[in-house]
Design an enzyme around this catalytic site. Structure first.
Site, PDB file in Angstrom:
ATOM      1  N   LYS A 110     -26.266  -6.117 -26.512  1.00 50.62           N
ATOM      2  CA  LYS A 110     -26.219  -7.173 -25.498  1.00 50.62           C
ATOM      3  C   LYS A 110     -26.973  -6.756 -24.238  1.00 50.62           C
ATOM      4  O   LYS A 110     -27.792  -7.520 -23.714  1.00 50.62           O
ATOM      5  CB  LYS A 110     -24.768  -7.505 -25.148  1.00 50.62           C
ATOM      6  CG  LYS A 110     -24.632  -8.663 -24.154  1.00 50.62           C
ATOM      7  CD  LYS A 110     -23.178  -8.955 -23.844  1.00 50.62           C
ATOM      8  CE  LYS A 110     -22.588  -7.897 -22.942  1.00 50.62           C
ATOM      9  NZ  LYS A 110     -21.229  -8.238 -22.469  1.00 50.62           N
ATOM     10  N   ASP A 165     -22.800 -12.968 -24.796  1.00 53.04           N
ATOM     11  CA  ASP A 165     -21.579 -12.478 -24.165  1.00 53.04           C
ATOM     12  C   ASP A 165     -20.445 -13.443 -24.493  1.00 53.04           C
ATOM     13  O   ASP A 165     -20.595 -14.335 -25.333  1.00 53.04           O
ATOM     14  CB  ASP A 165     -21.768 -12.326 -22.655  1.00 53.04           C
ATOM     15  CG  ASP A 165     -21.935 -13.666 -21.949  1.00 53.04           C
ATOM     16  OD1 ASP A 165     -22.106 -14.714 -22.638  1.00 53.04           O
ATOM     17  OD2 ASP A 165     -21.883 -13.683 -20.708  1.00 53.04           O
TER      18      ASP A 165
END
Length: 212
Positions: free
Chosen positions: A120, A138
Protein backbone atom coordinates in the site's frame (compact mmCIF):
# COMPACT_ATOMS: atom_id res chain seq x y z
CA UNK A 1 -21.27 -1.95 -11.46
CA UNK A 2 -21.81 -1.47 -15.19
CA UNK A 3 -19.06 0.06 -17.29
CA UNK A 4 -21.19 3.09 -18.15
CA UNK A 5 -21.92 3.66 -14.45
CA UNK A 6 -18.22 3.45 -13.59
CA UNK A 7 -17.43 6.09 -16.18
CA UNK A 8 -20.20 8.29 -14.83
CA UNK A 9 -19.06 7.72 -11.24
CA UNK A 10 -15.55 8.96 -11.89
CA UNK A 11 -16.77 11.74 -14.15
CA UNK A 12 -18.78 13.11 -11.23
CA UNK A 13 -15.95 12.67 -8.73
CA UNK A 14 -13.59 14.47 -11.12
CA UNK A 15 -16.09 17.28 -11.57
CA UNK A 16 -16.26 17.78 -7.80
CA UNK A 17 -12.47 17.64 -7.40
CA UNK A 18 -10.56 18.07 -10.69
CA UNK A 19 -7.12 17.88 -9.11
CA UNK A 20 -7.23 15.61 -6.06
CA UNK A 21 -4.16 15.14 -3.90
CA UNK A 22 -3.06 13.44 -0.74
CA UNK A 23 -3.77 15.19 2.54
CA UNK A 24 -0.31 14.29 3.81
CA UNK A 25 2.03 17.27 3.64
CA UNK A 26 5.28 16.75 1.69
CA UNK A 27 7.59 18.42 -0.81
CA UNK A 28 9.90 15.56 -1.89
CA UNK A 29 9.55 11.82 -2.55
CA UNK A 30 11.47 11.08 0.66
CA UNK A 31 9.12 13.25 2.71
CA UNK A 32 6.13 11.51 1.13
CA UNK A 33 7.59 8.04 1.72
CA UNK A 34 8.30 8.90 5.35
CA UNK A 35 4.87 10.43 5.92
CA UNK A 36 3.03 7.47 4.40
CA UNK A 37 5.08 5.02 6.45
CA UNK A 38 4.28 7.01 9.59
CA UNK A 39 0.57 7.13 8.73
CA UNK A 40 -0.05 3.41 9.24
CA UNK A 41 -2.77 3.11 11.89
CA UNK A 42 -2.64 6.87 12.34
CA UNK A 43 -4.45 9.86 10.85
CA UNK A 44 -3.05 12.17 8.20
CA UNK A 45 -3.78 15.08 10.55
CA UNK A 46 -1.69 13.53 13.30
CA UNK A 47 1.18 12.72 10.95
CA UNK A 48 1.18 16.24 9.53
CA UNK A 49 1.44 17.73 13.02
CA UNK A 50 4.55 15.65 13.66
CA UNK A 51 6.23 16.13 10.27
CA UNK A 52 5.75 19.90 10.39
CA UNK A 53 8.33 19.81 13.18
CA UNK A 54 10.43 16.91 11.87
CA UNK A 55 10.92 17.82 8.21
CA UNK A 56 12.45 21.30 8.79
CA UNK A 57 15.13 19.50 10.84
CA UNK A 58 15.48 16.20 8.96
CA UNK A 59 13.88 15.65 5.56
CA UNK A 60 16.43 13.44 3.80
CA UNK A 61 17.66 9.94 4.51
CA UNK A 62 21.07 11.21 5.62
CA UNK A 63 19.57 13.85 7.90
CA UNK A 64 17.35 11.22 9.53
CA UNK A 65 20.44 9.13 10.20
CA UNK A 66 22.28 12.17 11.56
CA UNK A 67 19.32 12.92 13.84
CA UNK A 68 19.51 9.45 15.34
CA UNK A 69 16.90 7.12 16.79
CA UNK A 70 16.35 8.77 20.17
CA UNK A 71 15.90 12.29 18.81
CA UNK A 72 13.73 11.00 15.98
CA UNK A 73 11.39 9.46 18.54
CA UNK A 74 10.87 12.82 20.21
CA UNK A 75 9.55 14.27 16.96
CA UNK A 76 7.10 11.46 16.21
CA UNK A 77 6.10 10.43 19.74
CA UNK A 78 2.54 11.68 19.20
CA UNK A 79 2.01 9.11 16.44
CA UNK A 80 0.81 5.61 17.26
CA UNK A 81 3.45 2.85 17.27
CA UNK A 82 6.14 5.52 17.10
CA UNK A 83 8.88 3.35 18.61
CA UNK A 84 8.67 0.76 15.85
CA UNK A 85 8.11 3.40 13.18
CA UNK A 86 11.22 5.28 14.30
CA UNK A 87 13.31 2.10 14.02
CA UNK A 88 11.92 1.43 10.55
CA UNK A 89 12.56 4.99 9.41
CA UNK A 90 16.18 4.79 10.55
CA UNK A 91 16.67 1.39 8.88
CA UNK A 92 14.93 2.60 5.71
CA UNK A 93 17.13 5.70 5.59
CA UNK A 94 20.27 3.58 5.97
CA UNK A 95 19.29 1.44 2.98
CA UNK A 96 18.45 4.49 0.88
CA UNK A 97 21.86 6.00 1.63
CA UNK A 98 23.76 2.75 1.08
CA UNK A 99 22.01 1.54 -2.06
CA UNK A 100 20.34 4.51 -3.71
CA UNK A 101 22.50 7.54 -2.85
CA UNK A 102 19.72 8.76 -0.58
CA UNK A 103 17.11 8.81 -3.34
CA UNK A 104 13.75 7.02 -3.23
CA UNK A 105 13.60 4.14 -5.73
CA UNK A 106 10.90 4.20 -8.39
CA UNK A 107 9.90 0.52 -8.53
CA UNK A 108 7.47 -1.34 -6.31
CA UNK A 109 9.93 -4.17 -5.77
CA UNK A 110 12.64 -1.85 -4.44
CA UNK A 111 10.21 0.10 -2.29
CA UNK A 112 8.74 -3.03 -0.71
CA UNK A 113 12.21 -4.12 0.35
CA UNK A 114 12.45 -1.08 2.62
CA UNK A 115 11.61 -1.58 6.33
CA UNK A 116 8.09 -0.46 7.16
CA UNK A 117 7.05 -0.25 3.51
CA UNK A 118 4.34 -2.61 2.27
CA UNK A 119 2.43 -2.75 -0.98
CA UNK A 120 0.00 0.00 0.00
CA UNK A 121 2.75 2.45 0.94
CA UNK A 122 4.69 1.60 -2.21
CA UNK A 123 1.63 2.22 -4.36
CA UNK A 124 1.00 5.62 -2.75
CA UNK A 125 4.58 6.72 -3.42
CA UNK A 126 4.57 5.39 -6.98
CA UNK A 127 1.30 7.15 -7.75
CA UNK A 128 1.73 10.43 -5.92
CA UNK A 129 5.46 11.06 -6.17
CA UNK A 130 6.23 9.41 -9.50
CA UNK A 131 2.96 9.62 -11.43
CA UNK A 132 2.46 5.90 -11.92
CA UNK A 133 -1.15 4.63 -12.30
CA UNK A 134 -1.22 2.56 -9.11
CA UNK A 135 -4.03 2.20 -6.57
CA UNK A 136 -3.26 1.86 -2.88
CA UNK A 137 -6.21 0.14 -1.25
CA UNK A 138 -6.65 1.37 2.30
CA UNK A 139 -9.71 0.88 4.53
CA UNK A 140 -11.57 3.73 2.80
CA UNK A 141 -11.04 2.44 -0.72
CA UNK A 142 -11.80 -1.12 0.37
CA UNK A 143 -15.10 0.04 1.85
CA UNK A 144 -16.12 2.20 -1.11
CA UNK A 145 -15.19 -0.48 -3.66
CA UNK A 146 -17.32 -3.07 -1.87
CA UNK A 147 -20.27 -0.89 -0.90
CA UNK A 148 -20.77 0.69 -4.28
CA UNK A 149 -20.23 -2.52 -6.22
CA UNK A 150 -17.35 -0.90 -8.10
CA UNK A 151 -14.87 -3.68 -7.30
CA UNK A 152 -16.08 -6.11 -4.63
CA UNK A 153 -13.44 -8.30 -3.04
CA UNK A 154 -12.74 -10.23 0.14
CA UNK A 155 -9.28 -8.71 0.67
CA UNK A 156 -7.37 -5.61 -0.34
CA UNK A 157 -5.31 -7.29 -3.05
CA UNK A 158 -8.40 -8.64 -4.81
CA UNK A 159 -9.98 -5.20 -4.66
CA UNK A 160 -6.80 -3.60 -6.01
CA UNK A 161 -6.64 -6.03 -8.93
CA UNK A 162 -10.30 -5.47 -9.77
CA UNK A 163 -9.99 -1.70 -9.59
CA UNK A 164 -7.08 -1.76 -12.03
CA UNK A 165 -9.23 -3.73 -14.45
CA UNK A 166 -12.49 -1.78 -14.25
CA UNK A 167 -11.37 1.85 -13.90
CA UNK A 168 -11.02 3.54 -17.32
CA UNK A 169 -7.52 4.74 -18.22
CA UNK A 170 -8.55 8.38 -18.26
CA UNK A 171 -9.37 8.20 -14.54
CA UNK A 172 -6.83 5.69 -13.22
CA UNK A 173 -4.12 8.18 -12.22
CA UNK A 174 -6.36 10.11 -9.80
CA UNK A 175 -8.79 7.31 -8.88
CA UNK A 176 -6.80 6.49 -5.74
CA UNK A 177 -7.33 9.98 -4.31
CA UNK A 178 -10.96 10.31 -5.35
CA UNK A 179 -11.90 7.03 -3.69
CA UNK A 180 -9.98 7.75 -0.48
CA UNK A 181 -11.53 11.20 -0.10
CA UNK A 182 -14.99 9.87 -0.89
CA UNK A 183 -14.61 7.18 1.76
CA UNK A 184 -13.15 9.60 4.30
CA UNK A 185 -15.76 12.34 4.01
CA UNK A 186 -18.90 10.86 2.44
CA UNK A 187 -18.97 7.06 2.43
CA UNK A 188 -18.01 6.87 6.10
CA UNK A 189 -17.71 3.58 7.95
CA UNK A 190 -20.36 4.00 10.64
CA UNK A 191 -22.84 6.34 9.03
CA UNK A 192 -22.32 7.11 5.36
CA UNK A 193 -23.70 10.46 4.26
CA UNK A 194 -25.74 9.03 1.41
CA UNK A 195 -28.06 12.06 1.06
CA UNK A 196 -24.98 14.17 0.26
CA UNK A 197 -23.43 11.60 -2.08
CA UNK A 198 -22.85 12.59 -5.70
CA UNK A 199 -23.02 8.96 -6.86
CA UNK A 200 -25.93 7.71 -4.77
CA UNK A 201 -27.96 6.62 -7.80
CA UNK A 202 -25.04 4.54 -9.10
CA UNK A 203 -24.27 2.84 -5.81
CA UNK A 204 -25.31 -0.73 -4.97
CA UNK A 205 -25.23 -0.22 -1.17
CA UNK A 206 -28.60 -1.40 0.15
CA UNK A 207 -28.41 0.18 3.60
CA UNK A 208 -28.31 3.78 2.42
CA UNK A 209 -28.88 6.42 5.06
CA UNK A 210 -31.86 8.71 4.62
CA UNK A 211 -32.03 12.50 4.97
CA UNK A 212 -32.21 13.67 8.58
Amino acid sequence: MKKADIVEMFRRLRELNPHPKTELEYTTPFELLSAVALSAQATDVGVNKATRKLFPVANTAQKILDLGLDKLKTYISTIGLYNNKAKNLIAMSQILVDRYDGEVPTTREALEELPGVGRKTANVVLNTAFGQPTIAVDTHIFRVANRTGLAPGADVRKVEDKLEKVIPKEFIQDAHHWLILHGRYVCKARKPECPNCAIIDLCAYKQKTKPA
